[in-house]
Design a protein around this motif. Structure first.
Motif, PDB file in Angstrom:
ATOM      1  N   ASP A  80       0.825  -1.204   0.000  1.00  0.00           N
ATOM      2  CA  ASP A  80       0.000   0.000   0.000  1.00  0.00           C
ATOM      3  C   ASP A  80       0.859   1.254   0.000  1.00  0.00           C
ATOM      4  O   ASP A  80       0.522   2.253  -0.641  1.00  0.00           O
TER       5      ASP A  80
ATOM      6  N   LEU B 239     -12.168   8.036  -3.124  1.00  0.00           N
ATOM      7  CA  LEU B 239     -11.454   6.869  -3.648  1.00  0.00           C
ATOM      8  C   LEU B 239     -10.194   6.568  -2.835  1.00  0.00           C
ATOM      9  O   LEU B 239      -9.916   5.398  -2.511  1.00  0.00           O
ATOM     10  N   MET B 240      -9.450   7.604  -2.508  1.00  0.00           N
ATOM     11  CA  MET B 240      -8.206   7.427  -1.761  1.00  0.00           C
ATOM     12  C   MET B 240      -8.473   6.928  -0.344  1.00  0.00           C
ATOM     13  O   MET B 240      -7.788   6.019   0.147  1.00  0.00           O
ATOM     14  N   ARG B 241      -9.462   7.518   0.308  1.00  0.00           N
ATOM     15  CA  ARG B 241      -9.784   7.080   1.673  1.00  0.00           C
ATOM     16  C   ARG B 241     -10.283   5.639   1.695  1.00  0.00           C
ATOM     17  O   ARG B 241      -9.940   4.872   2.599  1.00  0.00           O
ATOM     18  N   LYS B 242     -11.077   5.288   0.711  1.00  0.00           N
ATOM     19  CA  LYS B 242     -11.598   3.924   0.646  1.00  0.00           C
ATOM     20  C   LYS B 242     -10.472   2.932   0.363  1.00  0.00           C
ATOM     21  O   LYS B 242     -10.393   1.874   0.995  1.00  0.00           O
ATOM     22  N   ARG B 243      -9.588   3.280  -0.589  1.00  0.00           N
ATOM     23  CA  ARG B 243      -8.519   2.350  -0.965  1.00  0.00           C
ATOM     24  C   ARG B 243      -7.525   2.139   0.163  1.00  0.00           C
ATOM     25  O   ARG B 243      -7.054   1.015   0.402  1.00  0.00           O
ATOM     26  N   PHE B 244      -7.200   3.212   0.904  1.00  0.00           N
ATOM     27  CA  PHE B 244      -6.182   3.112   1.953  1.00  0.00           C
ATOM     28  C   PHE B 244      -6.780   3.105   3.362  1.00  0.00           C
ATOM     29  O   PHE B 244      -6.042   3.215   4.340  1.00  0.00           O
ATOM     30  N   ASN B 245      -8.109   2.969   3.421  1.00  0.00           N
ATOM     31  CA  ASN B 245      -8.802   2.849   4.711  1.00  0.00           C
ATOM     32  C   ASN B 245      -8.444   3.999   5.662  1.00  0.00           C
ATOM     33  O   ASN B 245      -8.055   3.786   6.816  1.00  0.00           O
TER      34      ASN B 245
END
Length: 235
Positions: A5, A219-225
């Motif tokens: 990640d 998108l970024m928050r979802k992908r990197f939690n």
């Protein structure tokens, strides 16, 4: 965050930086061409058409969208690093153009000296004006963005996105148009018209890019939690 990640996050940061630098350098190279956009008809401001603008303004708002996205996801330090890299790239590209401008064209060259100078000859003055404006505007944008981010505890993304951009874009437009008039690149009778047209145009673009910022942040928050206010550390 896993090592995989982190590598992905760093790659995204590099691509965002590349887009930022490309947009900035291109805007400095093409600024001498002007166009007219008439969505509201033949409206004039101080005797000048409302949207009589340099084509250099077209890629420029992208830089503010990118710094806001980098600020939100990677933090203030990384956003400032992108800005600094953009400044270096702009001055470096202008140095190359200056050398090319002073190099005499051969008789069979498809582009002669006069044509090259007409297109690129004023670029150093434009870049100086643009960079002085850009230095203040981008760093102010990032500072205001993070001020509102702290004040709202990471919420109300639309507020910091628009308030920071509105303030910085006015400073940028006022400074660059003023300096171009001082250097004699533009006549003073164009100052108020270009200032108002540029600010209104940039505010409109800032309002339009807010949904894009929400989308990319999501998108970024979802992908990197990522949680609200949480940022990715690349150090």
């Amino acid at each position: 965050m896993t090592q995989k990640d982190k590598k992905l996050a760093f790659s995204i940061y590099l691509y965002l930086g590349a887009l930022f630098i490309t947009s900035l350098v291109v805007s400095n190279l093409i600024f001498q061409k002007f166009f007219s956009w008439n969505p509201f008809g033949d409206v004039t401001v101080f005797g000048a058409p409302l949207f009589e603008l340099s084509v250099g303004i077209l890629p420029y708002p992208i830089t503010f969208l990118i710094t806001d996205l980098v600020s939100e996801i990677y933090g203030q330090k990384k956003a400032n690093q992108v800005v600094t890299a953009g400044i270096f790239a702009s001055f470096f590209s202008m140095g190359i153009i200056l050398i090319a401008n002073y190099s005499s064209a051969i008789p069979t060259s498809p582009v002669d000296d006069a044509t090259f100078t007409t297109v690129f000859g004023l670029s150093p003055l434009g870049v100086l004006a643009s960079m002085l404006a850009y230095l203040g505007a981008q760093y102010i944008d990032i500072t205001i963005y993070h001020f509102w981010k702290r004040m709202t505890k990471g919420r109300m993304l639309w507020l910091r996105n628009n308030f920071s951009t509105f303030s910085s874009q006015f400073i940028d437009t006022f400074t660059v148009v003023g300096l171009l008039c001082i250097f004699g690149v533009l006549p003073w009778d164009k100052f108020y018209g270009l200032l108002i047209s540029g600010v209104i145009f940039k505010i409109m673009i800032a309002l339009l890019d807010t949904p894009l910022l929400y989308f990319f942040v999501y998108l970024m928050r979802k992908r990197f939690n990522l949680k609200i206010e949480e940022e990715i550390s690349l150090d």
